[in-house]
Design an enzyme around this catalytic site. Structure first.
Site, PDB file in Angstrom:
ATOM      1  N   TRP A 116      71.554  46.592  26.914  1.00  0.00           N
ATOM      2  CA  TRP A 116      71.855  46.981  28.152  1.00  0.00           C
ATOM      3  C   TRP A 116      73.322  47.669  28.215  1.00  0.00           C
ATOM      4  O   TRP A 116      73.663  48.715  28.850  1.00  0.00           O
ATOM      5  CB  TRP A 116      71.611  45.887  29.277  1.00  0.00           C
ATOM      6  CG  TRP A 116      70.234  45.494  29.219  1.00  0.00           C
ATOM      7  CD1 TRP A 116      69.417  44.745  28.637  1.00  0.00           C
ATOM      8  CD2 TRP A 116      69.123  46.824  29.710  1.00  0.00           C
ATOM      9  NE1 TRP A 116      68.103  44.618  28.805  1.00  0.00           N
ATOM     10  CE2 TRP A 116      67.893  45.991  29.418  1.00  0.00           C
ATOM     11  CE3 TRP A 116      69.187  47.915  30.289  1.00  0.00           C
ATOM     12  CZ2 TRP A 116      66.795  46.526  29.716  1.00  0.00           C
ATOM     13  CZ3 TRP A 116      67.809  48.432  30.349  1.00  0.00           C
ATOM     14  CH2 TRP A 116      67.098  47.838  30.513  1.00  0.00           C
ATOM     15  N   ASP A 186      78.121  43.993  34.976  1.00  0.00           N
ATOM     16  CA  ASP A 186      76.719  43.845  35.311  1.00  0.00           C
ATOM     17  C   ASP A 186      76.197  42.226  34.734  1.00  0.00           C
ATOM     18  O   ASP A 186      76.176  41.872  33.631  1.00  0.00           O
ATOM     19  CB  ASP A 186      75.879  44.612  34.198  1.00  0.00           C
ATOM     20  CG  ASP A 186      74.606  44.742  34.207  1.00  0.00           C
ATOM     21  OD1 ASP A 186      73.713  43.902  34.829  1.00  0.00           O
ATOM     22  OD2 ASP A 186      73.689  45.570  33.481  1.00  0.00           O
ATOM     23  N   LYS A 210      65.603  38.575  37.000  1.00  0.00           N
ATOM     24  CA  LYS A 210      65.984  37.568  36.184  1.00  0.00           C
ATOM     25  C   LYS A 210      65.876  36.170  36.838  1.00  0.00           C
ATOM     26  O   LYS A 210      65.197  35.310  36.385  1.00  0.00           O
ATOM     27  CB  LYS A 210      67.094  37.840  35.410  1.00  0.00           C
ATOM     28  CG  LYS A 210      67.155  39.398  34.863  1.00  0.00           C
ATOM     29  CD  LYS A 210      66.117  39.452  33.562  1.00  0.00           C
ATOM     30  CE  LYS A 210      66.478  40.855  32.978  1.00  0.00           C
ATOM     31  NZ  LYS A 210      65.598  41.184  32.007  1.00  0.00           N
TER      32      LYS A 210
END
Length: 376
Positions: A116, A186, A210
């Site tokens: 990511w 993030d 999540k």
């Protein structure tokens, strides 16, 4: 026609309780029950959550309460804004450099620690100069950098890193960067999972699917002073200042997803007892699973270096792809869901997000021990 109990009450569905998916992740049973009720009728409103106007006083109160809940859980002062945006973390890969990097002479510092963080790099590079301060690509993203390997630029417009790499199961267990350079993180896959000194971050962003809710909304927390030098020619939808002025209701927002995140923050506060209590539970879940890996005599092989193991995503492999396929098939037959590794690296991944109970991990390790004994 007789229906199973969980057809009337999804929270009672045993498969929901054994959902180890990397995302969208499992919701707490208590929240799932409230969500089911709100689809029919939100308490005190009398309308389905799917049909309530985003311009209603009720929804404005939802946003205001959720802003306060997140500030309170993170221990943030009043000069932090809390936004609920669309586009996922992927949109933030572009939106933040548009605000903070465009037209700047010095490069922003980025860490490349996994899948990511790698997605964020090219998006920022389209906007302005980027320096990769460290990359784990050559080692297959199996570890995170030590402090001695990190050298940050004092003139960088900001530092960007991912706190938890969902795909590889890597997590920073310390804060990075300099306090005189804006620190941006993030936190999509470990947001609201543990206490921390969050006021030392200038910006945090996290998509919901999540730890904190369903897909459709991304939480952005940012310090007011961060935007003082932002360009004045940004599109309104992509300008944090316009979103702040509209309290995240610049256009039609994802009302349902935002409401579910509100329910999760109430659950964290009122039923779990805050982030310190959530962290204790998350650590107990991770310790139980990693102990099973470590005591398997190599039958289960962890991907991440021990010091950098994630409390949210345990990634491991078996000896052969055929054995992994057999493991996944047997796990599904036993009622477990979401254990397949990310398509980029394969293997097995057990995600241990906030909504997953300790009893689910106990059942998983019992299954893993039985599977290992059968093949040894």
């Amino acid at each position: 026609m007789n229906r199973p109990a969980h057809a009337l009450n999804p929270a009672a569905n045993p498969r929901n309780a054994l959902n180890f998916s990397g995302g969208p992740g499992v919701l707490p049973a208590a929240v799932l029950q409230q969500v089911q009720e709100s689809i029919a009728s939100v308490p005190g409103v009398g309308l389905s959550i799917l049909g309530i106007s985003h311009r209603s006083d009720w929804f404005a109160a939802v946003v205001a309460e959720l802003e306060d809940n997140i500030r309170s859980l993170l221990g943030l002062p009043a000069d932090y804004h809390v936004l609920f945006l669309q586009g996922g973390a992927t949109q933030q890969f572009s939106m933040l450099p548009m605000a903070l990097l465009a037209g700047r002479k010095h490069a922003a510092d980025y860490l490349h620690t996994g899948y990511w963080s790698g997605k964020a790099l090219p998006e920022a590079s389209r906007v302005g100069p980027v320096r990769v301060a460290w990359s784990g690509a050559a080692e297959g993203f199996r570890r995170l950098p030590t402090d001695d390997e990190l050298h940050f630029d004092a003139d960088a417009p900001y530092l960007h890193y991912v706190s938890n790499e969902t795909v590889e199961g890597l997590q920073f267990h310390r804060m990075l960067g300099r306090d005189d350079v804006p620190r941006i993180c993030d936190m999509s896959s470990d947001f609201l999972s543990a206490p921390g000194d969050y006021s030392r971050f200038d910006m945090i962003y996290a998509h919901a699917q999540k730890n904190i809710g369903p897909a459709g909304v991304t939480v952005v927390v940012l310090r007011d002073a961060l935007l003082k030098a932002a360009p004045d020619n940004l599109p309104g939808f992509l300008d944090y200042r316009a979103q702040i002025a509209a309290h995240s209701i610049l256009n039609t927002p994802p009302v349902f997803a935002i409401y579910v995140v509100l329910l999760v923050t109430r659950w964290l506060r009122d039923q779990v007892g805050g982030l310190a209590a959530m962290d204790r539970l998350n650590r107990a879940k991770a310790a139980l699973l990693y102990q099973t890996l470590d005591s398997s005599d190599g039958f289960y092989k962890g991907h991440a270096a021990v010091a950098d193991r994630s409390l949210m995503n345990a990634v491991f492999r078996l000896e052969t792809p055929c054995l992994e396929a057999e493991f996944l098939g047997a796990a599904q037959a036993a009622g477990f869901s979401g254990l397949g590794g990310h398509r980029s690296i394969g293997g097995i991944r057990a995600s241990l997000y906030n909504g997953l109970g300790l009893d689910a991990v106990e059942k998983l390790v019992e299954f893993m021990d039985g599977f290992r004994q059968k093949h040894r």
